[in-house]
Design a protein around this motif. Structure first.
Motif, PDB file in Angstrom:
ATOM      1  N   PRO A 158       0.917  -1.165  -0.033  1.00 25.21           N
ATOM      2  CA  PRO A 158      -0.016  -0.033   0.017  1.00 25.21           C
ATOM      3  C   PRO A 158       1.022   1.212  -0.102  1.00 25.21           C
ATOM      4  O   PRO A 158       2.008   1.156   0.321  1.00 25.21           O
ATOM      5  N   HIS A 159       0.287   2.300  -0.217  1.00 25.09           N
ATOM      6  CA  HIS A 159       0.933   3.681  -0.265  1.00 25.09           C
ATOM      7  C   HIS A 159       2.242   3.657  -1.253  1.00 25.09           C
ATOM      8  O   HIS A 159       3.314   4.034  -0.938  1.00 25.09           O
ATOM      9  N   TYR A 160       1.902   2.829  -2.428  1.00 29.01           N
ATOM     10  CA  TYR A 160       3.105   2.593  -3.201  1.00 29.01           C
ATOM     11  C   TYR A 160       3.584   4.072  -3.934  1.00 29.01           C
ATOM     12  O   TYR A 160       2.772   4.800  -4.223  1.00 29.01           O
ATOM     13  N   LEU A 161       4.867   3.952  -3.746  1.00 33.59           N
ATOM     14  CA  LEU A 161       5.634   5.284  -4.217  1.00 33.59           C
ATOM     15  C   LEU A 161       6.214   5.263  -5.510  1.00 33.59           C
ATOM     16  O   LEU A 161       7.164   4.358  -5.202  1.00 33.59           O
ATOM     17  N   ASP A 162       6.319   5.788  -6.484  1.00 29.87           N
ATOM     18  CA  ASP A 162       7.488   6.012  -7.451  1.00 29.87           C
ATOM     19  C   ASP A 162       8.421   6.581  -6.978  1.00 29.87           C
ATOM     20  O   ASP A 162       8.788   7.459  -6.160  1.00 29.87           O
ATOM     21  N   PRO A 163       9.675   6.185  -7.741  1.00 34.01           N
ATOM     22  CA  PRO A 163      11.035   6.600  -7.430  1.00 34.01           C
ATOM     23  C   PRO A 163      10.920   8.283  -7.574  1.00 34.01           C
ATOM     24  O   PRO A 163      10.418   8.633  -8.602  1.00 34.01           O
ATOM     25  N   ASP A 164      11.819   8.994  -6.633  1.00 36.04           N
ATOM     26  CA  ASP A 164      11.668  10.432  -7.064  1.00 36.04           C
ATOM     27  C   ASP A 164      13.380  10.387  -7.382  1.00 36.04           C
ATOM     28  O   ASP A 164      14.379  10.539  -7.035  1.00 36.04           O
ATOM     29  N   ASN A 165      13.324  10.796  -8.914  1.00 34.01           N
ATOM     30  CA  ASN A 165      14.509  11.023  -9.609  1.00 34.01           C
ATOM     31  C   ASN A 165      15.331  12.254  -9.026  1.00 34.01           C
ATOM     32  O   ASN A 165      16.711  12.213  -9.324  1.00 34.01           O
ATOM     33  N   ASN A 166      14.814  13.132  -8.456  1.00 30.05           N
ATOM     34  CA  ASN A 166      15.525  14.463  -8.176  1.00 30.05           C
ATOM     35  C   ASN A 166      16.080  14.171  -6.528  1.00 30.05           C
ATOM     36  O   ASN A 166      16.707  15.140  -6.092  1.00 30.05           O
ATOM     37  N   SER A 167      15.893  13.176  -5.987  1.00 26.48           N
ATOM     38  CA  SER A 167      15.986  12.837  -4.684  1.00 26.48           C
ATOM     39  C   SER A 167      17.648  12.578  -4.730  1.00 26.48           C
ATOM     40  O   SER A 167      18.286  11.653  -5.446  1.00 26.48           O
ATOM     41  N   LYS A 168      18.380  13.236  -3.568  1.00 26.16           N
ATOM     42  CA  LYS A 168      19.887  12.838  -3.094  1.00 26.16           C
ATOM     43  C   LYS A 168      19.836  11.872  -2.078  1.00 26.16           C
ATOM     44  O   LYS A 168      21.114  11.559  -1.478  1.00 26.16           O
ATOM     45  N   HIS A 169      18.647  11.344  -1.472  1.00 29.03           N
ATOM     46  CA  HIS A 169      18.821  10.350  -0.464  1.00 29.03           C
ATOM     47  C   HIS A 169      19.115   9.142  -0.998  1.00 29.03           C
ATOM     48  O   HIS A 169      19.046   8.559  -2.084  1.00 29.03           O
ATOM     49  N   MET A 170      19.884   8.406  -0.127  1.00 36.14           N
ATOM     50  CA  MET A 170      20.685   7.021  -0.574  1.00 36.14           C
ATOM     51  C   MET A 170      19.965   5.903  -0.030  1.00 36.14           C
ATOM     52  O   MET A 170      20.211   4.937  -0.401  1.00 36.14           O
ATOM     53  N   GLY A 171      18.840   6.193   0.600  1.00 35.36           N
ATOM     54  CA  GLY A 171      18.120   4.974   0.961  1.00 35.36           C
ATOM     55  C   GLY A 171      17.319   4.307  -0.216  1.00 35.36           C
ATOM     56  O   GLY A 171      17.109   4.868  -1.496  1.00 35.36           O
ATOM     57  N   GLU A 172      16.854   2.903  -0.146  1.00 38.48           N
ATOM     58  CA  GLU A 172      16.427   2.302  -1.206  1.00 38.48           C
ATOM     59  C   GLU A 172      14.987   2.876  -1.568  1.00 38.48           C
ATOM     60  O   GLU A 172      14.378   3.302  -0.931  1.00 38.48           O
ATOM     61  N   THR A 173      14.773   2.729  -3.136  1.00 41.46           N
ATOM     62  CA  THR A 173      13.526   2.960  -3.563  1.00 41.46           C
ATOM     63  C   THR A 173      12.604   1.837  -2.995  1.00 41.46           C
ATOM     64  O   THR A 173      13.123   0.868  -2.996  1.00 41.46           O
ATOM     65  N   ARG A 174      11.174   2.224  -3.360  1.00 38.92           N
ATOM     66  CA  ARG A 174      10.210   1.180  -2.904  1.00 38.92           C
ATOM     67  C   ARG A 174      10.642   0.138  -4.091  1.00 38.92           C
ATOM     68  O   ARG A 174      10.491  -1.130  -3.735  1.00 38.92           O
ATOM     69  N   GLU A 175      10.897   0.299  -5.172  1.00 37.86           N
ATOM     70  CA  GLU A 175      11.016  -0.896  -6.217  1.00 37.86           C
ATOM     71  C   GLU A 175      12.247  -1.407  -5.886  1.00 37.86           C
ATOM     72  O   GLU A 175      12.070  -2.901  -5.921  1.00 37.86           O
ATOM     73  N   THR A 176      13.170  -0.924  -5.334  1.00 43.06           N
ATOM     74  CA  THR A 176      14.444  -1.749  -5.200  1.00 43.06           C
ATOM     75  C   THR A 176      14.253  -2.669  -4.135  1.00 43.06           C
ATOM     76  O   THR A 176      14.621  -4.007  -3.874  1.00 43.06           O
ATOM     77  N   ARG A 177      13.145  -2.130  -2.936  1.00 44.00           N
ATOM     78  CA  ARG A 177      12.891  -3.024  -1.740  1.00 44.00           C
ATOM     79  C   ARG A 177      12.169  -4.194  -2.100  1.00 44.00           C
ATOM     80  O   ARG A 177      12.560  -5.219  -1.866  1.00 44.00           O
TER      81      ARG A 177
END
Lengths: 235, 235
Positions: A158-177
């Motif tokens: 739930p609350h699926y989130l697309d990757p934010d291509n402008n983010s500089k955060h190094m945490g995993e994207t939802r898709e990677t998880r």
């Protein structure tokens, strides 16, 4: 016959609690005057009573009464006798832990198989999948198992989130998880964006709302499905 | 005497693997020629060999050799004999599960208490806390316990993220999640932003890097601490 709504969220941005889906719920709960609410996920750590009051207010608009499962002496009987069930969002680990502690896993499965309408939002939707291993929540308690209600033959995100291509955060994207999940688990995962829900009616599982959903199958490139797509072959 | 670096991340945006902290590591690992690497967290689901190769390349720059723990027949002995230990990031549940399966919890605790320098990044930092209940990761496997190495008397939240006030997403902020954690757990949580680390030296625990860290104590308003702040009274 199973009759389930698995919603990504209770609330979409800029709108009231359950407001975006209330028309749908009027039809979904048409044969129920009262709804049994499971407040165990406790969003923000609020009390079961506070949470239940929010739900009472929302459902009063479509003339349904609501009782929290914590008000009953025997929660297993409360589920068996319920006209309809709603499990709200919050923390999926806390919710799962409480379901096990109160012997409610089988009780809810049985009720849903017997046709009691079940609505889940967020954490209450996560538990409709095979396991809670695709929740976004923080593991603040240790439940006796990650196995969930298995009302559908896949997992939910739930609350699926697309990757934010402008983010500089190094945490995993939802898709990677979810890709990492498939390193250890075989079942598909449905990424449900906020405002989307699945309607399960017997063997039929249909995507509802105005947004596409993202489907993750092990060994396949993730893909989008349109609203009204039938997902009953996904397993 | 304990000698530990607990880093938020291995990599900051726009920089190579461990590059931002390599000068510090040169000093930290000055008495070690070789480093035992624990690749169990497997970021992106890559193999232990692939992951270890990345680490070998990074440490070659400061003339350290690296061996993956999976190359040893007896991982407990490998830890006992290590000159230094590095646990990399990835999935905290997978890492914790593998530590338990290989009987490494006590082995690592003992080595660190005996003065073997320990570096953790991301998931490898999460496990330095009392429990992994404040990880951001997806629970893709079910470890036998959420109890961690307890090398410090609090929990860590690596990759700490401030709330995005422009977001329309209804998922919980990191701060809300940690507040919910405190509904069920008493210990403080250190929110470490990317580029920050804690240096533990005996009884001293000091925040390093150029950023402030956010401290969450049960029943208190969260607060910021500056670099070089001594955190040894936090428990």
């Amino acid at each position: 016959m199973k009759n389930i709504i698995i919603a990504s969220t209770s609330t979409v941005h800029g709108s009231g609690y359950l407001e975006y889906i209330l028309d749908e719920l009027k039809t979904f709960f048409k044969n129920a005057d009262s709804i049994l609410f499971i407040p165990y996920a406790r969003p923000g750590g609020i009390s079961h009573d506070e949470y239940t009051n929010t739900v009472k207010t929302a459902f009063a608009i479509i003339n349904k009464t609501v009782n929290g499962i914590h008000e009953f002496e025997n929660p297993v009987e409360a589920v068996a006798n319920a006209q309809a069930i709603f499990t709200g969002g919050g923390n999926t680990f806390v919710l799962t832990d409480q379901l096990y502690r109160n012997n409610l896993i089988e009780a809810v499965q049985k009720a849903v198989k017997n046709g009691t309408p079940y609505l889940g939002t967020s954490a209450g939707s996560n538990i409709c999948g095979l396991t809670i291993r695709t929740t976004n929540d923080m593991p603040i308690v240790y439940p006796p198992s990650f196995n969930a209600l298995a009302l559908v033959p896949f997992n939910l995100n739930p609350h699926y989130l697309d990757p934010d291509n402008n983010s500089k955060h190094m945490g995993e994207t939802r898709e990677t998880r979810i890709k990492e999940f498939h390193g250890f688990n075989p079942q598909p995962v449905v990424g449900l964006r906020e405002g989307s829900w699945l309607h399960v009616n017997g063997d039929s599982i249909v995507l509802k709302g105005s947004l596409t959903a993202r489907i993750f199958e092990k060994g396949k490139t993730p893909y989008e499905v349109d609203p009204e797509t039938e997902l009953n072959s996904l397993k």
